[in-house]
Motif scaffolding. Structure first.
Motif, PDB file in Angstrom:
ATOM      1  N   ALA A 230       0.827  -1.206   0.000  1.00  0.00           N
ATOM      2  CA  ALA A 230       0.000   0.000   0.000  1.00  0.00           C
ATOM      3  C   ALA A 230       0.865   1.261   0.000  1.00  0.00           C
ATOM      4  N   ALA A 231       1.996   1.215   0.702  1.00  0.00           N
ATOM      5  CA  ALA A 231       2.856   2.397   0.780  1.00  0.00           C
ATOM      6  C   ALA A 231       3.580   2.680  -0.525  1.00  0.00           C
ATOM      7  N   GLY A 232       3.773   1.675  -1.366  1.00  0.00           N
ATOM      8  CA  GLY A 232       4.551   1.852  -2.592  1.00  0.00           C
ATOM      9  C   GLY A 232       3.736   2.081  -3.843  1.00  0.00           C
ATOM     10  N   LEU A 233       2.430   2.335  -3.717  1.00  0.00           N
ATOM     11  CA  LEU A 233       1.589   2.476  -4.899  1.00  0.00           C
ATOM     12  C   LEU A 233       2.030   3.632  -5.787  1.00  0.00           C
ATOM     13  N   ALA A 234       2.467   4.741  -5.184  1.00  0.00           N
ATOM     14  CA  ALA A 234       2.769   5.939  -5.975  1.00  0.00           C
ATOM     15  C   ALA A 234       3.920   5.724  -6.944  1.00  0.00           C
ATOM     16  N   SER A 235       4.777   4.748  -6.674  1.00  0.00           N
ATOM     17  CA  SER A 235       5.942   4.531  -7.540  1.00  0.00           C
ATOM     18  C   SER A 235       5.716   3.459  -8.593  1.00  0.00           C
ATOM     19  N   LEU A 236       4.488   2.980  -8.732  1.00  0.00           N
ATOM     20  CA  LEU A 236       4.206   1.937  -9.710  1.00  0.00           C
ATOM     21  C   LEU A 236       4.312   2.481 -11.130  1.00  0.00           C
ATOM     22  N   PRO A 237       4.758   1.672 -12.094  1.00  0.00           N
ATOM     23  CA  PRO A 237       4.909   2.148 -13.470  1.00  0.00           C
ATOM     24  C   PRO A 237       3.639   2.739 -14.058  1.00  0.00           C
ATOM     25  N   ARG A 238       2.501   2.166 -13.736  1.00  0.00           N
ATOM     26  CA  ARG A 238       1.255   2.686 -14.305  1.00  0.00           C
ATOM     27  C   ARG A 238       1.001   4.116 -13.848  1.00  0.00           C
ATOM     28  N   LEU A 239       1.259   4.417 -12.579  1.00  0.00           N
ATOM     29  CA  LEU A 239       1.072   5.778 -12.095  1.00  0.00           C
ATOM     30  C   LEU A 239       2.168   6.697 -12.604  1.00  0.00           C
ATOM     31  N   GLN A 240       3.364   6.169 -12.787  1.00  0.00           N
ATOM     32  CA  GLN A 240       4.428   6.975 -13.388  1.00  0.00           C
ATOM     33  C   GLN A 240       4.053   7.382 -14.815  1.00  0.00           C
ATOM     34  N   ALA A 241       3.396   6.487 -15.530  1.00  0.00           N
ATOM     35  CA  ALA A 241       2.933   6.830 -16.876  1.00  0.00           C
ATOM     36  C   ALA A 241       1.902   7.953 -16.826  1.00  0.00           C
ATOM     37  N   LEU A 242       0.994   7.899 -15.852  1.00  0.00           N
ATOM     38  CA  LEU A 242       0.004   8.970 -15.715  1.00  0.00           C
ATOM     39  C   LEU A 242       0.669  10.278 -15.299  1.00  0.00           C
ATOM     40  N   ASP A 243       1.705  10.195 -14.461  1.00  0.00           N
ATOM     41  CA  ASP A 243       2.453  11.405 -14.104  1.00  0.00           C
ATOM     42  C   ASP A 243       3.101  12.026 -15.346  1.00  0.00           C
ATOM     43  N   ALA A 244       3.665  11.195 -16.191  1.00  0.00           N
ATOM     44  CA  ALA A 244       4.299  11.699 -17.411  1.00  0.00           C
ATOM     45  C   ALA A 244       3.270  12.352 -18.330  1.00  0.00           C
ATOM     46  N   GLU A 245       2.082  11.771 -18.431  1.00  0.00           N
ATOM     47  CA  GLU A 245       1.045  12.372 -19.268  1.00  0.00           C
ATOM     48  C   GLU A 245       0.575  13.710 -18.692  1.00  0.00           C
ATOM     49  N   THR A 246       0.560  13.809 -17.361  1.00  0.00           N
ATOM     50  CA  THR A 246       0.204  15.083 -16.729  1.00  0.00           C
ATOM     51  C   THR A 246       1.237  16.156 -17.059  1.00  0.00           C
ATOM     52  N   LEU A 313      -6.696  14.691 -12.820  1.00  0.00           N
ATOM     53  CA  LEU A 313      -7.802  13.901 -12.256  1.00  0.00           C
ATOM     54  C   LEU A 313      -7.673  12.426 -12.625  1.00  0.00           C
ATOM     55  N   MET A 314      -7.221  12.148 -13.842  1.00  0.00           N
ATOM     56  CA  MET A 314      -7.008  10.759 -14.239  1.00  0.00           C
ATOM     57  C   MET A 314      -5.912  10.121 -13.395  1.00  0.00           C
ATOM     58  N   ARG A 320      -6.507   5.631  -7.105  1.00  0.00           N
ATOM     59  CA  ARG A 320      -7.608   5.009  -6.365  1.00  0.00           C
ATOM     60  C   ARG A 320      -7.968   3.643  -6.946  1.00  0.00           C
ATOM     61  N   GLU A 321      -7.926   3.554  -8.269  1.00  0.00           N
ATOM     62  CA  GLU A 321      -8.229   2.271  -8.907  1.00  0.00           C
ATOM     63  C   GLU A 321      -7.215   1.206  -8.504  1.00  0.00           C
ATOM     64  N   LEU A 322      -5.932   1.571  -8.490  1.00  0.00           N
ATOM     65  CA  LEU A 322      -4.907   0.615  -8.084  1.00  0.00           C
ATOM     66  C   LEU A 322      -5.074   0.211  -6.625  1.00  0.00           C
ATOM     67  N   SER A 323      -5.417   1.173  -5.779  1.00  0.00           N
ATOM     68  CA  SER A 323      -5.619   0.854  -4.367  1.00  0.00           C
ATOM     69  C   SER A 323      -6.776  -0.126  -4.188  1.00  0.00           C
ATOM     70  N   ALA A 324      -7.872   0.131  -4.915  1.00  0.00           N
ATOM     71  CA  ALA A 324      -9.016  -0.787  -4.821  1.00  0.00           C
ATOM     72  C   ALA A 324      -8.666  -2.154  -5.396  1.00  0.00           C
ATOM     73  N   ALA A 325      -7.911  -2.173  -6.506  1.00  0.00           N
ATOM     74  CA  ALA A 325      -7.517  -3.455  -7.088  1.00  0.00           C
ATOM     75  C   ALA A 325      -6.615  -4.234  -6.150  1.00  0.00           C
ATOM     76  N   LEU A 326      -5.721  -3.534  -5.454  1.00  0.00           N
ATOM     77  CA  LEU A 326      -4.858  -4.209  -4.482  1.00  0.00           C
ATOM     78  C   LEU A 326      -5.679  -4.842  -3.366  1.00  0.00           C
TER      79      LEU A 326
END
Length: 409
Positions: A230-246, A313-314, A320-326
């Motif tokens: 739970a603590a490491g969700l922010a560093s996941l590749p999928r969220l890094q991709a969303l950060d790059a798109e932002t 927002l995405m 949140r989606e990753l947290s719920a999936a976890l």
């Protein structure tokens, strides 16, 4: 809460040895080298980096060649040297985009590199996960198949017992057919498991490049750490991709804002005339005038700002989606672990005891052979089902660790 997944020792599995047995770790290493999707993603990163070199640079200068004042009517029509005003010119012009626009272009190029690199990380994670699951599916499919093969082998001894009873007259003639009926039922189940082996092997070959790849060795021993995941969700590749798109959307907004600053152009030319009048040199500066921003630049800025807000927002929705999936995957892991313990501690021992009692009753003449054989088949199915439940637990542990945990690339 920590759940330890204990991998059992690999039993000796009969069957033909394939060309390239792979341990779990070797399969992952092979996939990292051989998967075409990873090679394609890496090539895309190189292309993006190459394109970024030109971002924010000055445009190429323009060479201007021309003829001015060439007569097309009158007494001097068609002559280059009889008219006082005819002049051939050669000139250069250079456009200078405003500094804000060039900075925004460089930021946008860097964001594109970030998107490409994040795509590589996501694809690497997917390849590792699918390779690991294919290896585990192949491993357990072969174990389940071996369990049925052991039952099939034991039917030969049972057939001899039935033949002896028929010879002595202590068994009815139809009893001779019952072992064959059970063997046919086992054959159907074996066909299903053989198909599972083939499909898992094909999936493993897809990523490793070896059409005859086979699972060798034991599955990994994995630990599922809820708090750490739970603590490491922010560093996941999928969220890094969303950060790059932002970041890319924010760079687009800055690029739109830069259009409100004027670009300018410098030009110079040399004009050659008749020697009697002398040559001319011209120098000029032109400046864009963004005077109507409310109807031109401002709507574009608003649109880009909305896109940037949408990207932010995405990103929040993705986390949140990753947290719920976890949470869902952890719940499935708990459920599958409980089902495995129930199979090992209750279902398989009960099925084994029942098969032993029914075979003893058959030997004592208190039970017909068909009922005894059904108990034997139920025991085999219980043991195969226990292996399937063990496979579910291992698949959960791999999916959780490779998707959310430290085993990500």
């Amino acid at each position: 809460m920590r759940i330890i997944v204990l991998a059992p020792l690999l039993a000796v599995i009969p069957g033909a040895a394939l060309a390239e047995p792979l341990t779990f770790d070797v399969a992952l290493q092979r996939a990292a080298r051989e998967a075409p999707s990873l090679q394609a993603s890496a090539t895309g990163v190189e292309a993006t980096r190459s394109a970024a070199i030109a971002a924010g640079r000055l445009p190429d200068p323009t060479l201007d060649l021309g003829v001015q004042g060439f007569p097309v009517s009158g007494p001097n029509a068609g002559s280059f040297n009889r008219d006082d005003f005819t002049m051939t010119t050669v000139g250069l012009s250079q456009q200078f985009p405003n500094p804000a626009k060039r900075r925004a272009q460089r930021s946008r190029a860097q964001a594109e590199i970030g998107i490409a690199e994040a795509g590589v990380a996501v694809e690497t994670q997917n390849v590792r996960l699918e390779t690991a699951l294919a290896w585990v599916d192949l491993f357990y499919a072969r174990r389940r198949l071996a369990q049925l093969q052991l039952l099939d082998a034991s039917l030969g001894d049972l057939q001899e017992t039935v033949s002896a009873r028929l010879a002595s007259g202590s068994a009815r003639p139809s009893a001779a057919l019952e072992p064959d009926q059970l063997r046919a039922a086992v054959g159907d189940r074996r066909s299903e498991l053989s198909a599972e082996v083939t499909k898992a092997q094909a999936r493993l070959a897809r990523f490793t490049g070896d059409l005859q790849a086979d699972a060798l060795g034991d599955p990994p021993v994995l630990e599922v750490d809820r708090a750490g995941l739970a603590a490491g969700l922010a560093s996941l590749p999928r969220l890094q991709a969303l950060d790059a798109e932002t970041k890319a959307a924010e760079a687009d907004t800055e690029l739109a804002r830069a259009d409100k600053h004027p670009d300018w152009r410098v030009s110079t030319s040399y004009g050659r005339r008749d020697p009697a009048f002398g040559d001319l040199v011209s120098v000029g500066v032109s400046i864009d005038l963004p005077l109507f921003a409310k109807r031109r630049q401002d709507p574009k800025i608003a649109a880009r700002a909305s896109e940037a807000e949408r990207a932010r927002l995405m990103r929040t929705a993705g986390e949140r989606e990753l947290s719920a999936a976890l949470d869902g995957d952890l719940a499935d892991h708990d459920m599958h672990h409980q089902r495995l313990m129930n199979a090992r501690n209750t279902l398989v021992p009960l099925a084994k005891r029942r098969a032993e009692l029914d075979m003893a009753s058959y030997a004592a003449g208190k039970l017909d052979l068909g009922s005894a054989l059904l108990s034997t088949l139920a025991l085999a199915e219980a043991e195969v089902d226990a292996l399937a439940r063990e496979s579910d637990v291992m698949r959960d542990a791999i999916r959780i660790n490779f998707t959310y945990g430290e085993m990500r690339p």
